[in-house]
Write an enzyme that holds these catalytic residues in place. Structure first.
Site, PDB file in Angstrom:
ATOM      1  N   ARG A  81      13.469  12.297   2.915  1.00  0.00           N
ATOM      2  CA  ARG A  81      14.244  11.158   2.420  1.00  0.00           C
ATOM      3  C   ARG A  81      15.580  11.031   3.142  1.00  0.00           C
ATOM      4  O   ARG A  81      16.094   9.924   3.317  1.00  0.00           O
ATOM      5  CB  ARG A  81      14.440  11.313   0.903  1.00  0.00           C
ATOM      6  CG  ARG A  81      15.007  10.058   0.204  1.00  0.00           C
ATOM      7  CD  ARG A  81      14.932  10.198  -1.309  1.00  0.00           C
ATOM      8  NE  ARG A  81      15.371   9.009  -2.046  1.00  0.00           N
ATOM      9  CZ  ARG A  81      16.533   8.914  -2.682  1.00  0.00           C
ATOM     10  NH1 ARG A  81      17.371   9.925  -2.701  1.00  0.00           N
ATOM     11  NH2 ARG A  81      16.853   7.805  -3.330  1.00  0.00           N
ATOM     12  N   ILE A 107      18.169   2.163  -1.769  1.00  0.00           N
ATOM     13  CA  ILE A 107      16.925   2.939  -1.795  1.00  0.00           C
ATOM     14  C   ILE A 107      16.731   3.328  -3.264  1.00  0.00           C
ATOM     15  O   ILE A 107      17.687   3.715  -3.950  1.00  0.00           O
ATOM     16  CB  ILE A 107      17.024   4.183  -0.879  1.00  0.00           C
ATOM     17  CG1 ILE A 107      15.711   4.961  -0.825  1.00  0.00           C
ATOM     18  CG2 ILE A 107      18.154   5.127  -1.275  1.00  0.00           C
ATOM     19  CD1 ILE A 107      15.714   6.103   0.231  1.00  0.00           C
ATOM     20  N   SER A 108      15.496   3.199  -3.747  1.00  0.00           N
ATOM     21  CA  SER A 108      15.250   3.465  -5.175  1.00  0.00           C
ATOM     22  C   SER A 108      15.324   4.957  -5.484  1.00  0.00           C
ATOM     23  O   SER A 108      15.186   5.801  -4.609  1.00  0.00           O
ATOM     24  CB  SER A 108      13.862   2.950  -5.568  1.00  0.00           C
ATOM     25  OG  SER A 108      13.664   1.652  -5.074  1.00  0.00           O
ATOM     26  N   LYS A 109      15.519   5.247  -6.765  1.00  0.00           N
ATOM     27  CA  LYS A 109      15.533   6.648  -7.221  1.00  0.00           C
ATOM     28  C   LYS A 109      14.167   7.280  -6.989  1.00  0.00           C
ATOM     29  O   LYS A 109      13.145   6.655  -7.279  1.00  0.00           O
ATOM     30  CB  LYS A 109      15.773   6.686  -8.742  1.00  0.00           C
ATOM     31  CG  LYS A 109      17.189   6.477  -9.170  1.00  0.00           C
ATOM     32  CD  LYS A 109      17.224   6.245 -10.666  1.00  0.00           C
ATOM     33  CE  LYS A 109      17.125   7.568 -11.405  1.00  0.00           C
ATOM     34  NZ  LYS A 109      17.818   7.534 -12.704  1.00  0.00           N
TER      35      LYS A 109
END
Ligand code: SAH
Length: 265
Positions: A81, A107-109
């Site tokens: 990530r 950016i999503s969790k």
């Protein structure tokens, strides 16, 4: 947009894969990158840990938090990530938090990404043991979820409306050599008809409703997972299954995604 390479439209072809979860999640990383990554300074590297170890800790927490699909967990272990983030934010890459990726987007969790991909893979007519068939993602952003999807699907199309982000995502995924991932620049409101029908459609941006084109482009037996405003000011995850008997819709937990916007930038 580039045209779709020809390949058969199938929902499921891979033989079921047996992924064995060792008792200690830290040992899962053996198959993933072993290179020490200097881009992840973080508290963890101060302790002498490399990025795969920090990532394994993140995945362990996600598993403890309820993510069960081993193919999803393995994808989260495999995809770095921190490679999708600005170096100034890399030290937060393995925290369960959304982070800015430029152009006002995020950016999503990890737990939301994991949950959505897990839901996508539980479509009624799809076996959860094998890979998904062809998948469409709306909202590539930095490309993180697209890279995860490429590990759990046979073919992934991901579309982004902001040119600068599309280009950044291409840079991000290039070294990962994900041959089944196709990044596209365009308005995902229209879906991507050239790749249809899709076994799964997943959106990383939410509007007031689900565009008809997405449902049209879903294969029978396919599943769509997307955020949507259900009441004013509040978004929920919506799951739509296209079954032989018709469309089945479920509204799940509240989420907080960036808006789905039409047109390109
Ligand atoms: N999946 C991404 C999340 C990015 S945020 C990740 O892993 O980082 C959602 C993205 O959806 C933003 O980049 C936004 O520009 C994009 N988006 C919003 N509306 C869109 C549309 N109509 N078509 C394509 N992308 C869209």
């Amino acid at each position: 947009m580039k045209s779709r390479p020809s390949f058969p439209a199938k929902l499921e072809t891979n033989p079921p894969q047996k992924l064995v979860k060792p008792s200690s999640p830290l040992s899962w990383v053996s198959g993933s990158s072993s290179k020490k990554n200097s881009a992840v300074p973080s508290a963890a590297s101060g302790l002498g840990l490399d990025s795969s170890t920090v990532r394994a800790m993140m995945v362990k927490k996600l598993a403890e938090g309820g993510v069960e699909d081993e193919m999803v967990l393995n994808a989260l272990l495999a995809v770095e990530r921190h490679q999708f983030l600005d170096s100034a934010l890399a030290n937060q890459a393995y925290e369960d938090t959304s982070l800015p990726i430029g152009f006002g987007q995020t950016i999503s969790k990890p737990n939301v990404v994991a949950r959505m991909i897990e839901l996508l893979r539980q479509g009624k007519n799809l076996k959860i043991t094998g890979k998904l068939g062809r998948v469409l993602e709306i909202g590539t952003g930095c490309g993180y979820q697209a890279a995860l999807l490429s590990h759990v699907s046979q073919e992934v199309y991901s579309i982004e409306r902001i040119k600068g982000l599309y280009e950044r995502a291409r840079e991000n995924v290039r070294p990962m050599r994900l041959g089944n991932l196709h990044l596209l620049f365009g308005d995902g409101m229209q879906g991507y008809p050239s790749g249809a029908p899709y076994a799964g459609i997943i959106a990383a941006a939410g509007g007031d409703n689900i565009p008809d084109q997405w449902i049209e482009q879903l294969a029978e037996g396919g599943r769509l997972v997307a955020p949507m405003s259900v009441t004013k000011g509040s978004q929920s995850l919506v799951v739509i299954d296209k079954t032989p008997a018709g469309i089945q819709k479920s509204v799940l937990e509240q989420v907080n995604f960036v808006p789905l916007v039409s047109g390109v930038l």
